[in-house]
Design a protein around this motif. Structure first.
Motif, PDB file in Angstrom:
ATOM      1  N   TRP A   4     -23.100 -22.263  -3.770  1.00 42.06           N
ATOM      2  CA  TRP A   4     -23.260 -21.586  -5.053  1.00 42.06           C
ATOM      3  C   TRP A   4     -22.428 -20.307  -5.085  1.00 42.06           C
ATOM      4  N   VAL A   5     -21.988 -19.940  -6.281  1.00 47.68           N
ATOM      5  CA  VAL A   5     -21.131 -18.766  -6.486  1.00 47.68           C
ATOM      6  C   VAL A   5     -21.797 -17.848  -7.510  1.00 47.68           C
ATOM      7  N   ILE A   6     -21.757 -16.546  -7.242  1.00 44.54           N
ATOM      8  CA  ILE A   6     -22.215 -15.587  -8.254  1.00 44.54           C
ATOM      9  C   ILE A   6     -21.142 -15.548  -9.339  1.00 44.54           C
ATOM     10  N   GLU A   7     -21.522 -15.933 -10.547  1.00 42.37           N
ATOM     11  CA  GLU A   7     -20.570 -16.028 -11.648  1.00 42.37           C
ATOM     12  C   GLU A   7     -20.651 -14.832 -12.589  1.00 42.37           C
ATOM     13  N   GLY A   8     -21.662 -14.020 -12.425  1.00 43.70           N
ATOM     14  CA  GLY A   8     -21.787 -12.847 -13.278  1.00 43.70           C
ATOM     15  C   GLY A   8     -23.081 -12.112 -12.996  1.00 43.70           C
TER      16      GLY A   8
END
Length: 185
Positions: free
Chosen positions: A145-149
């Protein structure tokens, strides 16, 4: 039907789970780590909630079960958008003494496998309150998972404002992560 991981199984929530779900739904410390707003919940409200789940194809909720401990928490795929093939994901491990033992990581991997390989979804999203560093590390350090905002000062908890991190994972991210894991074996 159940969805099997290595140590966990995701299964339908049942009437036998109501007592444990009721305890967790009224655990203030647990809910402080999760998004959304929560009010004290009666046993009757919990029973009605469970009754509505059986016909809701856009919001799937699962019990997280282990052979050793029985029901240890819940996971979900909600706001499923079948046209765009997306969904929101969340989970909680209800017993504090079972957190930090890798169950969360396995739940995330099992939910991704089910969502991407079985349901054909293309993207999952979740949100995490900034002080829940354990969840943030599990999603971004041990899963793809990636922090997108970040939505600044989204939550009001513990007498102050806190940010909400928006995280996402795509089917392609998941498959690359799985290929890398298989290559390490």
């Amino acid at each position: 039907m159940s969805i099997r991981g290595t140590r966990i199984t995701l299964r339908a929530l049942e009437a036998d789970d109501l007592e444990r779900l009721h305890v967790w739904s009224n655990d203030e410390a647990l809910w402080a780590m999760l998004g959304g707003w929560h009010f004290p919940t009666s046993r009757e409200a919990q029973r009605e909630w469970l009754g509505r789940l059986k016909s809701d194809t856009l919001n799937q909720r699962f019990g997280i079960e282990t052979s050793e401990h029985g029901l240890i928490g819940t996971a979900n795929l909600v706001d499923i958008d079948w046209k765009n093939r997306t969904a929101e994901h969340g989970m909680m491990i209800g017993f504090e003494h079972l957190r930090g033992q890798g169950y969360g990581r396995e739940v995330i991997a099992t939910v991704m496998r089910y969502a991407f390989d079985e349901l054909g979804l293309e993207r999952l999203s979740t949100t995490i309150i900034e002080y829940n560093q354990a969840s943030l590390a599990t999603y971004t350090g041990k899963a793809p998972w990636v922090i997108e905002g970040t939505q600044r000062q989204w939550y009001f908890r513990k007498g102050q404002r806190w940010d909400r991190h928006l995280l996402g994972v795509t089917a392609a991210d998941y498959r690359a992560w799985m290929a890398a894991r298989d290559g390490d074996s």
